[in-house]
Design an enzyme around this catalytic site. Sequence first.
Site, short mmCIF file in Angstrom:
data_model
loop_
_atom_site.label_atom_id
_atom_site.label_comp_id
_atom_site.label_asym_id
_atom_site.label_seq_id
_atom_site.Cartn_x
_atom_site.Cartn_y
_atom_site.Cartn_z
N ARG A 65 0.82 -1.21 0.00
CA ARG A 65 0.00 0.00 0.00
C ARG A 65 0.86 1.26 0.00
O ARG A 65 0.38 2.34 -0.33
CB ARG A 65 -0.87 0.04 1.26
N ARG B 276 8.36 6.88 -4.55
CA ARG B 276 8.49 7.62 -5.82
C ARG B 276 9.70 8.54 -5.80
O ARG B 276 10.15 8.97 -4.75
CB ARG B 276 7.20 8.38 -6.11
N ARG C 218 -7.44 -6.66 14.42
CA ARG C 218 -6.53 -5.81 15.18
C ARG C 218 -7.37 -4.66 15.70
O ARG C 218 -8.21 -4.12 14.98
CB ARG C 218 -5.44 -5.31 14.23
N ARG D 21 0.47 7.16 15.75
CA ARG D 21 0.37 8.49 15.14
C ARG D 21 -0.40 9.45 16.03
O ARG D 21 -1.18 9.03 16.90
CB ARG D 21 -0.24 8.45 13.75
N GLU E 181 -3.13 7.52 18.59
CA GLU E 181 -3.70 6.24 18.17
C GLU E 181 -2.79 5.10 18.63
O GLU E 181 -1.64 5.02 18.20
CB GLU E 181 -3.82 6.27 16.64
N TYR F 221 -9.65 -5.47 4.15
CA TYR F 221 -9.06 -4.20 4.51
C TYR F 221 -9.48 -3.16 3.46
O TYR F 221 -8.71 -2.77 2.59
CB TYR F 221 -7.54 -4.43 4.46
N ASP G 162 -10.74 0.40 1.92
CA ASP G 162 -10.86 1.84 2.11
C ASP G 162 -12.31 2.24 1.82
O ASP G 162 -13.07 1.46 1.27
CB ASP G 162 -9.91 2.58 1.16
P1 FAD Z 1 -18.18 0.19 9.75
O1 FAD Z 1 -17.89 1.62 9.60
O2 FAD Z 1 -17.41 -0.58 10.77
O3 FAD Z 1 -19.74 0.02 10.01
C1 FAD Z 1 -20.31 -1.16 10.49
C2 FAD Z 1 -21.34 -0.77 11.54
O4 FAD Z 1 -22.05 -1.93 11.94
C3 FAD Z 1 -20.68 -0.21 12.80
O5 FAD Z 1 -21.20 1.07 13.07
C4 FAD Z 1 -21.04 -1.24 13.87
O6 FAD Z 1 -21.26 -0.65 15.14
C5 FAD Z 1 -22.32 -1.86 13.32
N1 FAD Z 1 -22.55 -3.22 13.79
C6 FAD Z 1 -21.69 -4.27 13.72
N2 FAD Z 1 -22.25 -5.37 14.27
C7 FAD Z 1 -23.49 -5.00 14.68
C8 FAD Z 1 -24.53 -5.72 15.34
N3 FAD Z 1 -24.42 -6.99 15.66
N4 FAD Z 1 -25.67 -5.05 15.63
C9 FAD Z 1 -25.82 -3.73 15.30
N5 FAD Z 1 -24.83 -3.01 14.68
C10 FAD Z 1 -23.69 -3.64 14.38
N6 FAD Z 1 -10.58 4.48 4.61
C11 FAD Z 1 -10.25 5.43 3.70
O7 FAD Z 1 -10.76 5.41 2.58
N7 FAD Z 1 -9.39 6.45 4.04
C12 FAD Z 1 -8.80 6.54 5.26
O8 FAD Z 1 -8.03 7.47 5.52
C13 FAD Z 1 -9.12 5.53 6.22
N8 FAD Z 1 -8.57 5.57 7.45
C14 FAD Z 1 -8.90 4.62 8.36
C15 FAD Z 1 -8.33 4.72 9.63
C16 FAD Z 1 -8.66 3.79 10.60
C17 FAD Z 1 -8.06 3.92 11.96
C18 FAD Z 1 -9.56 2.73 10.28
C19 FAD Z 1 -9.91 1.70 11.32
C20 FAD Z 1 -10.12 2.63 9.03
C21 FAD Z 1 -9.80 3.57 8.04
N9 FAD Z 1 -10.38 3.55 6.79
C22 FAD Z 1 -10.04 4.50 5.85
C23 FAD Z 1 -11.38 2.53 6.40
C24 FAD Z 1 -12.83 2.95 6.69
O9 FAD Z 1 -13.01 3.19 8.05
C25 FAD Z 1 -13.77 1.82 6.23
O10 FAD Z 1 -13.57 1.56 4.87
C26 FAD Z 1 -15.27 2.10 6.45
O11 FAD Z 1 -15.55 2.76 7.62
C27 FAD Z 1 -15.99 0.76 6.46
O12 FAD Z 1 -17.37 0.93 6.47
P2 FAD Z 1 -18.31 -0.29 6.86
O13 FAD Z 1 -19.71 0.17 6.71
O14 FAD Z 1 -17.87 -1.49 6.14
O15 FAD Z 1 -17.95 -0.60 8.39
N1 UDP Z 2 3.55 2.03 7.37
C1 UDP Z 2 4.83 2.18 7.85
N2 UDP Z 2 5.26 3.41 8.24
C2 UDP Z 2 4.47 4.50 8.18
C3 UDP Z 2 3.15 4.34 7.69
C4 UDP Z 2 2.71 3.09 7.30
O1 UDP Z 2 5.58 1.22 7.94
O2 UDP Z 2 4.91 5.60 8.57
C5 UDP Z 2 3.10 0.67 6.97
C6 UDP Z 2 2.39 -0.07 8.08
O3 UDP Z 2 2.75 -1.44 7.96
C7 UDP Z 2 0.93 0.12 7.77
C8 UDP Z 2 0.93 0.10 6.25
O4 UDP Z 2 2.17 0.75 5.90
O5 UDP Z 2 0.15 -0.92 8.31
C9 UDP Z 2 -0.24 0.83 5.62
O6 UDP Z 2 -0.28 2.13 6.13
P1 UDP Z 2 -1.48 3.14 5.87
O7 UDP Z 2 -1.19 4.38 6.64
O8 UDP Z 2 -1.69 3.23 4.42
O9 UDP Z 2 -2.72 2.32 6.48
P2 UDP Z 2 -3.95 2.71 7.42
O10 UDP Z 2 -3.53 2.32 8.79
O11 UDP Z 2 -4.19 4.18 7.27
O12 UDP Z 2 -5.06 1.87 6.90
#
Ligand code: FAD
Ligand code: UDP
Length: 377
Positions: free
Chosen positions: A171, A175, A257, A289, A309, A357, A359
């Site tokens: 991911r 560059r 995780r 971070r 975090e 995983y 986005d």
């Molecule tokens: P969720 O948002 O998890 O929604 C599922 C919902 O179902 C939850 O609200 C949960 O409470 C509910 N639920 C589950 N089980 C039950 C149950 N039994 N009864 C009732 N309700 C229930 N994506 C990006 O594109 N850009 C980013 O920068 C990015 N950063 C991220 C950073 C972090 C720390 C994390 C964890 C994810 C990140 N993502 C990012 C990914 C993004 O969060 C997900 O792609 C998106 O939120 C997934 O949506 P979802 O609807 O699949 O799941």
């Molecule tokens: N990563 C790393 N160093 C950094 C940022 C990311 O080694 O400073 C690695 C790490 O293994 C991470 C992966 O790249 O799990 C993907 O990072 P990204 O920030 O794209 O993922 P996110 O946690 O936002 O989904």
Amino acid sequence: MNYDYLIVGAGLFGAVFAHEATKAGKKCLVIEKRNHIAGNIYTEESHGIAVHKYGAHIFHTSDEEVWEYVTKFADFNHYVNSPVARYKDELYNLPFNMNTFAKMWNIKTPAEAKAKIAEQIAEAGITEPKNLEEQAISLAGRDVYEKLIKGYTEKQWGKSCTELPSFIIKRLPLRFVFDNNYFKDPHQGIPKEGYTAMVAKMLDGIEVLCDTEFRAYAEPLAEGGYKNAQGDTFAKLVYTGMIDEFYDYRLGELEYRSLRFETEYLPEEDNYQGNAVINYTEREVPYTRIIEHKHFTFGGGEGTYVTREYPATWQKGDEPYYPMNNDKNNELYKAYRALAEEDRDVIFGGRLGMYQYFDMDKVVRAALDTWRAEAGQ
Ligand code: FAD
Ligand code: UDP
């Protein structure tokens, strides 16, 4: 049946699916166990700042249809993600680019950077990378691996880089231009009014019950479909929670995780770290971070919010933020998928239902495709 769909989870997948189904004349009820909609992309306005409650979320996509879709529900700003990495007292630009290499080796040209990386790859003698460590060294050389990848990745995943699959690091872009834009996609930004407002717009006019856990709310009917205690019946379930939990872990437990967020409001501080995201790449600092939320919308508001975090081991009952897509878990997921395919009344969706995983843009794409398959389009 008085409802077509019972949608479990008011996250992005649930909201897009509910929107599309409702638009096509289907009757939907969305239930959500948390006390708010929007799932992990939930933002909460406080002191004039949109706080990303479950970690930094930057929308980015190369999928034209998805971009067109989300921009119907929100105005996006022109935020460009350019995280900074801090290793001890050194600061580096991310993703790995000429700014990073110039700082790391005091070099000036792409040719010099490439030569340095090639030298380190040759010294490591890796021909076919077998794990994340080998993949990272053969991509970016030993210095970048040791200062910017190893500590961060081991904290994030709770495993040594020699035990992790190499795809995680794929991911990360590398560059040879002076360009700190993390994502290559043509579209990127943050909804100006926050993600919660965007999801609320998707769910406009649709019944949503928060604080409602699926198990306590509905049960299967012998003749197919589901019912709740009030006697409402639902022809189909759209489930965006954990697929293994849904089946009572009968084939075994998938691994996830977790994360812990520590958010602090600093009323006297206007600009704590000068950037939205600073990664702490050394092993010794316990968090991965620090996010300073106001920078996602170019400042404003009173004071500032910062969030540390911390990666965390996941145990049943914790928030399963990341599916752990290694071979063992992917195999188990396939077995659950096979079970799900026999289950005509349930559709699994989203990061947890599909155990991927994803986005946000991939979630929107998956929800649109799932709806189309459902509607026979
Ligand atoms: P969720 O948002 O998890 O929604 C599922 C919902 O179902 C939850 O609200 C949960 O409470 C509910 N639920 C589950 N089980 C039950 C149950 N039994 N009864 C009732 N309700 C229930 N994506 C990006 O594109 N850009 C980013 O920068 C990015 N950063 C991220 C950073 C972090 C720390 C994390 C964890 C994810 C990140 N993502 C990012 C990914 C993004 O969060 C997900 O792609 C998106 O939120 C997934 O949506 P979802 O609807 O699949 O799941
Ligand atoms: N990563 C790393 N160093 C950094 C940022 C990311 O080694 O400073 C690695 C790490 O293994 C991470 C992966 O790249 O799990 C993907 O990072 P990204 O920030 O794209 O993922 P996110 O946690 O936002 O989904």
